[in-house]
Enzyme design. Structure first.
Site, PDB file in Angstrom:
ATOM      1  N   ARG A 165       4.129  -0.671  -4.753  1.00  0.00           N
ATOM      2  CA  ARG A 165       3.695  -0.998  -3.298  1.00  0.00           C
ATOM      3  C   ARG A 165       2.365  -1.634  -3.187  1.00  0.00           C
ATOM      4  O   ARG A 165       2.026  -2.256  -2.369  1.00  0.00           O
ATOM      5  CB  ARG A 165       3.654   0.028  -2.268  1.00  0.00           C
ATOM      6  N   LYS A 185      12.657 -15.757  -9.457  1.00  0.00           N
ATOM      7  CA  LYS A 185      12.582 -14.648 -10.529  1.00  0.00           C
ATOM      8  C   LYS A 185      11.145 -15.021 -11.540  1.00  0.00           C
ATOM      9  O   LYS A 185      10.568 -14.262 -11.873  1.00  0.00           O
ATOM     10  CB  LYS A 185      13.620 -14.165 -11.146  1.00  0.00           C
ATOM     11  N   GLU A 207       7.754 -15.342  -9.876  1.00  0.00           N
ATOM     12  CA  GLU A 207       7.308 -14.017  -9.558  1.00  0.00           C
ATOM     13  C   GLU A 207       6.750 -13.448 -10.884  1.00  0.00           C
ATOM     14  O   GLU A 207       5.664 -12.882 -11.014  1.00  0.00           O
ATOM     15  CB  GLU A 207       8.487 -13.175  -8.944  1.00  0.00           C
ATOM     16  N   GLY A 243      -1.363  -1.173   6.299  1.00  0.00           N
ATOM     17  CA  GLY A 243      -1.003  -2.019   7.551  1.00  0.00           C
ATOM     18  C   GLY A 243      -2.169  -2.731   7.809  1.00  0.00           C
ATOM     19  O   GLY A 243      -3.227  -3.068   7.087  1.00  0.00           O
ATOM     20  N   CYS A 268       0.696  -1.206  -0.083  1.00  0.00           N
ATOM     21  CA  CYS A 268      -0.001   0.068   0.066  1.00  0.00           C
ATOM     22  C   CYS A 268       1.045   1.270  -0.016  1.00  0.00           C
ATOM     23  O   CYS A 268       1.964   1.172   0.975  1.00  0.00           O
ATOM     24  CB  CYS A 268      -1.044   0.185   0.947  1.00  0.00           C
TER      25      CYS A 268
HETATM   26  C1  G6P Z   1       8.789  -9.109  -1.319  1.00  0.00           C
HETATM   27  C2  G6P Z   1       9.187  -8.895  -2.595  1.00  0.00           C
HETATM   28  C3  G6P Z   1      10.473  -9.538  -3.012  1.00  0.00           C
HETATM   29  C4  G6P Z   1      11.613  -9.132  -1.780  1.00  0.00           C
HETATM   30  C5  G6P Z   1      10.865  -9.444  -0.389  1.00  0.00           C
HETATM   31  C6  G6P Z   1      11.756  -8.782   0.707  1.00  0.00           C
HETATM   32  O1  G6P Z   1       8.569 -10.330  -1.188  1.00  0.00           O
HETATM   33  O2  G6P Z   1       8.111  -9.170  -3.623  1.00  0.00           O
HETATM   34  O3  G6P Z   1      11.053  -8.981  -4.054  1.00  0.00           O
HETATM   35  O4  G6P Z   1      12.563  -9.869  -1.778  1.00  0.00           O
HETATM   36  O5  G6P Z   1       9.626  -8.758  -0.284  1.00  0.00           O
HETATM   37  O6  G6P Z   1      11.799  -7.570   0.735  1.00  0.00           O
HETATM   38  P1  G6P Z   1      13.009  -6.793   1.389  1.00  0.00           P
HETATM   39  O7  G6P Z   1      12.304  -5.238   1.100  1.00  0.00           O
HETATM   40  O8  G6P Z   1      12.687  -6.935   2.911  1.00  0.00           O
HETATM   41  O9  G6P Z   1      14.228  -7.069   0.895  1.00  0.00           O
END
Ligand code: G6P
Length: 614
Positions: free
Chosen positions: A27, A488, A491, A102, A2
């Protein structure tokens, strides 16, 4: 997850807020909405789906001109992604509009309380209770700032709340607990955002808010208090990147741009962190050397790609420091009652610095007496602020949801940490450390070499677009690379992909291999013969069963060439550093395959970049 924007000033709040939402759309993109204060009323619009739907709605039904507004782009938790559940939520009397990031954990009890007073919810969201509670307070005569404090004291869970009151034009109030919020300080205008990307085109002066703080902005002021109304300290800082870093620069996707930025991101992350003699100077680590020397054990935590960066780090840190090092998913860590204490260093890896699972894990570790060192890309975010020490990766903003330059710079920062610990614990001679540092200095150019030779990978992606499944194999530091390659692809291309340790193949996964299944294999450099040769044997095993082998190996590795249907040549690097070059073709492959399949690479379905709920 968000994105939230707030604005007060002389520009069109609608334009500023919508532009901000565009930069925060990574986000979450389930719905988007804005609310403005104009002519003593709240005017709002919200639409299911991506921001473009809201923009079309605003073009068709313009809102009145206003210099005070808020906006939201949603990643749905409570309630389906539809127009009704989209934010902003407006209070029953129509006076207050509110956006939220949140999860309000006690929303059910609060909703029952409101229902008893005849205030029934329109949406399925947890957010709406906060909007109705705020509305009740102002309808009973409270000022919007006081009302926000009163409501926050009643909420449990994680929230960033941003609200406007029809009877308070020129003011936006906001509060945060466990979710991110930054203030952008302009001249004659002020901004709020989930992160600085929301307002980077207007100002690079930001203020980070602490836990349980509230801020009120007007065009000329920003005032921070705690939830009881006492003045509170917040930390101003200058953002060291500008708008151009948050634009695509001619690339089709942010992800592709970010893959190509990796040589520079690595160079920037190395910059200023070692002296000419190769010794490391990590001055920013705010922990005394004596304390770091007493570390007996390291636990690395992270989620998703950050977790895989931690897996790479384990091989290097244990090898260089001889300190036992474990890697754990942040989401699992605190629930298994882990054994950590004052002599355990917990290393939290997070690109965003806001991942809720990682944040909760570091709080748990600190309660057990452990020191926490964050490896993070986002200045002013919660995880580094709450950690005892921090190494920032200087990758610049990462906007594509799938992490790329975030990963490579996290791995690099882990190498720097490992070498620094080896230096202060004397587990490596100075010249040995200097040799690794010298090799690290060559990595930006080597990653560039991989990028320059990418056509082969792009062609491969087009050829494999219809394959329902892909496997990735690796050994040693190549194993997390295989996991990252598979992640990857899942996703972005939404196809079944799995990464395995090559040695595990014969313990099960080999059963899924059949004719034409593409199998990527990351082959370690030839310097470590045992590792290399065993991996080459694994390739033969899968070839014998009809699979197609796509082999990532040193470009002149003729021992492997006969068994590779496709050979993707890698520059010569040492075993421990190979992930920095071997990951790049897999990033390109996933990006291209998703493009060929017509997917939105930057905003894959069901995902969000910054996961601020557990
Ligand atoms: C999400 C994203 C991932 C990322 C993970 C951790 O799942 O889609 O690409 O690796 O969060 O994010 P961070 O900001 O904690 O590295």
């Amino acid at each position: 997850m968000c994105g939230i924007v707030g604005y007060v000033g002389t520009q069109s709040a609608q334009n500023v807020v919508v532009d901000g939402l565009r930069r925060l759309e990574y986000r979450g993109y389930d719905s988007a909405g804005v609310a403005l204060v104009a002519q003593g009323q709240v005017a709002s619009a919200k639409k299911e789906g991506k921001l473009a739907n809201l923009e079309a709605e605003l073009a068709a039904h313009p809102l009145p001109e206003s210099g005070t507004g808020i906006g939201h782009t949603r990643w749905a938790t409570h309630g389906a992604p539809n127009d009704v559940n989209a934010h902003p939520h407006v209070s029953r009397s129509g006076r207050v509009a509110l956006v939220h990031n949140g999860i309000i954990e006690n929303f059910a009890a609060l909703r029952t309380e409101l229902e008893a007073e005849g205030i029934t919810a329109l949406s399925e969201t947890d957010t709406e209770v906060a909007a109705q509670l705020l509305g009740r307070e102002v309808d009973n005569g409270a000022d919007i700032a006081e009302a926000m404090r009163t409501v926050c004291r009643r909420l449990e869970g994680a929230f960033t709340l941003v609200a406007v009151d029809a009877q308070a034009p020129g003011r936006v109030v906001a509060a945060r607990r466990n979710s991110p919020l930054v203030v952008g300080v302009g001249e004659g205008e002020n901004f709020l955002g989930s992160d600085v990307a929301a307002f980077i085109e207007h100002t690079r002066e930001a203020v980070e808010l602490g836990q349980d703080q509230m801020v009120e902005i007007t065009a000329d002021s920003w005032t921070v208090t705690d939830f009881d109304g006492n003045p509170a300290d917040a930390t101003p800082y200058h953002v060291d990147w500008d708008l151009s870093a948050a634009q695509k620069d001619g690339f089709d996707w942010f992800m592709r741009k970010e893959i190509h930025e990796q040589p520079r991101a690595l160079a920037d992350t190395l910059l200023g962190r070692h002296a000419e003699d190769g010794s490391l100077t990590l001055d920013e680590i705010r922990m005394p050397v004596s304390e770091l020397r007493s570390i007996q054990r390291i636990v690395i935590i992270g989620c998703g790609t950050a977790h895989y960066a931690g897996m790479v780090a384990k091989y290097a840190i244990e090898h260089w420091t001889r300190i036992p090092c474990e890697v754990e998913l942040a989401s699992e860590f605190r629930y298994r009652d882990p054994i950590v204490g004052p002599q355990t260093l917990v290393v939290a890896i997070s690109q965003s610095g806001e991942t809720a699972d990682t944040l909760m894990a570091i709080r748990y570790a600190q309660e057990q007496g452990s020191k926490v060192l964050a490896i993070c890309n986002t200045n002013g975010s919660t995880i580094p602020r709450e950690s005892d020490a921090v190494i920032y990766t200087h990758a610049g903003p990462e906007i594509g949801v799938a992490s790329t330059k975030g990963f490579l710079t996290q791995v690099l920062a882990c190498y720097l940490l490992g070498l620094y610990l080896a230096q202060i614990k004397n587990t490596k001679f100075g010249d040995e450390i200097a040799a690794v540092v010298a090799e690290l200095e060559t990595m930006p150019a080597k990653v560039q070499e991989v990028l320059d030779a990418q056509q082969r990978v792009l062609d491969l992606a087009a050829a494999f677009a219809d394959n329902p499944s892909v496997l990735f194999l690796g050994r040693h530091a190549g194993y997390p690379v295989a996991l990252e390659g598979a992640l990857k692809l899942k996703e972005l291309a939404y196809i079944h992909a799995e990464g395995f340790a090559a040695g595990e193949l014969k313990h099960g996964p080999i059963a899924v291999i059949d004719k034409d299944l593409p199998v990527f294999v990351v082959v370690p450099p030839r310097g470590r013969d045992m590792l290399h040769d065993k991996t080459v044997s694994n390739i033969q095993e899968i070839r014998a069963r009809g699979a197609q082998t796509i082999v990532l190996a040193e470009a002149d590795d003729d021992t492997v060439a006969p068994y590779a249907d496709v050979l993707i040549g890698l520059p010569k690097v040492s075993t421990l550093l190979q992930p920095l070059v071997a990951t790049v073709p897999l990033q390109l492959f996933a990006c291209e395959l998703a493009t060929v399949k017509g997917h939105d690479v930057d905003q894959p379905r069901n995902l969000a970049k910054s996961v601020t709920v557990e």
